[in-house]
Design an enzyme around this catalytic site. Sequence first.
Site, PDB file in Angstrom:
ATOM      1  N   ASP A  36      23.665  42.191  48.797  1.00  0.00           N
ATOM      2  CA  ASP A  36      23.787  42.144  47.344  1.00  0.00           C
ATOM      3  C   ASP A  36      22.532  42.768  46.723  1.00  0.00           C
ATOM      4  O   ASP A  36      21.421  42.516  47.197  1.00  0.00           O
ATOM      5  CB  ASP A  36      23.946  40.688  46.886  1.00  0.00           C
ATOM      6  N   ASN A  92      33.829  33.853  43.501  1.00  0.00           N
ATOM      7  CA  ASN A  92      33.920  33.655  42.056  1.00  0.00           C
ATOM      8  C   ASN A  92      35.202  34.344  41.626  1.00  0.00           C
ATOM      9  O   ASN A  92      35.364  35.544  41.843  1.00  0.00           O
ATOM     10  CB  ASN A  92      32.719  34.272  41.337  1.00  0.00           C
ATOM     11  N   GLY A  98      32.020  33.688  36.693  1.00  0.00           N
ATOM     12  CA  GLY A  98      30.906  34.564  37.020  1.00  0.00           C
ATOM     13  C   GLY A  98      31.276  35.827  37.774  1.00  0.00           C
ATOM     14  O   GLY A  98      30.400  36.580  38.179  1.00  0.00           O
ATOM     15  N   GLN A  99      32.573  36.083  37.967  1.00  0.00           N
ATOM     16  CA  GLN A  99      32.965  37.319  38.650  1.00  0.00           C
ATOM     17  C   GLN A  99      32.678  38.500  37.727  1.00  0.00           C
ATOM     18  O   GLN A  99      33.121  38.525  36.582  1.00  0.00           O
ATOM     19  CB  GLN A  99      34.449  37.289  39.027  1.00  0.00           C
ATOM     20  N   HIS A 105      35.644  39.503  46.529  1.00  0.00           N
ATOM     21  CA  HIS A 105      34.470  39.549  47.383  1.00  0.00           C
ATOM     22  C   HIS A 105      33.941  38.152  47.638  1.00  0.00           C
ATOM     23  O   HIS A 105      33.997  37.277  46.789  1.00  0.00           O
ATOM     24  CB  HIS A 105      33.372  40.457  46.818  1.00  0.00           C
ATOM     25  N   LEU A 106      33.457  37.978  48.850  1.00  0.00           N
ATOM     26  CA  LEU A 106      32.893  36.719  49.313  1.00  0.00           C
ATOM     27  C   LEU A 106      31.381  36.860  49.367  1.00  0.00           C
ATOM     28  O   LEU A 106      30.866  37.827  49.932  1.00  0.00           O
ATOM     29  CB  LEU A 106      33.440  36.414  50.714  1.00  0.00           C
ATOM     30  N   HIS A 107      30.683  35.896  48.786  1.00  0.00           N
ATOM     31  CA  HIS A 107      29.227  35.849  48.879  1.00  0.00           C
ATOM     32  C   HIS A 107      28.856  34.985  50.085  1.00  0.00           C
ATOM     33  O   HIS A 107      29.336  33.852  50.203  1.00  0.00           O
ATOM     34  CB  HIS A 107      28.616  35.204  47.631  1.00  0.00           C
TER      35      HIS A 107
END
Length: 119
Positions: A36, A92, A98-99, A105-107
Site C-alpha cells: 500500500d 472496506n 472507507g473504500q 481489495h483485501l488489506h
Amino acid sequence: MSKPESSADCIFCKIIAGEIPAEIVHSDESTLSFRDLNPQAPTHVLVIPRTHHENAAELGSRDPAGLAAVIAAGAAVAEQEGLSHGYRLVFNTGAGAGQTVFHAHLHVLGGRSLQWPPG
C-alpha cells in the site's frame, strides 16, 4: 459519495495490466498483491483479484472462488511477510466504510499490535 470506477479507469486494473508500477510481493493466476502506498501498519499489503469487481460483496456473489483465492493469497502474504504473531485481513466495502478504490481489495495488516475496535 464518490462514483465507482469502471475497469477502464480503475487504478488497480491498470496495476494488473502493468500500466502503473507497484511493489509486487505476491502474484498468482487469480490475484496480485502489492504494498500500500499509504501504509497503516509496518506491513500493509493489498491483495486484489485479477478480475474487476466493485467490492468484496460483489466479488463474493459473482465469483465465490475468486473471493476464496483473495483470502488464500492474503494468508500467503502474511506468511511470506513473517506475520506469525498475528495479522488482520480487512475489506472496506463502500465509501461509507472507507473504500476509495472501487475494485475489490483485501488489506493485509500486521507488524504491530492492532487494537480493537479498529475505528
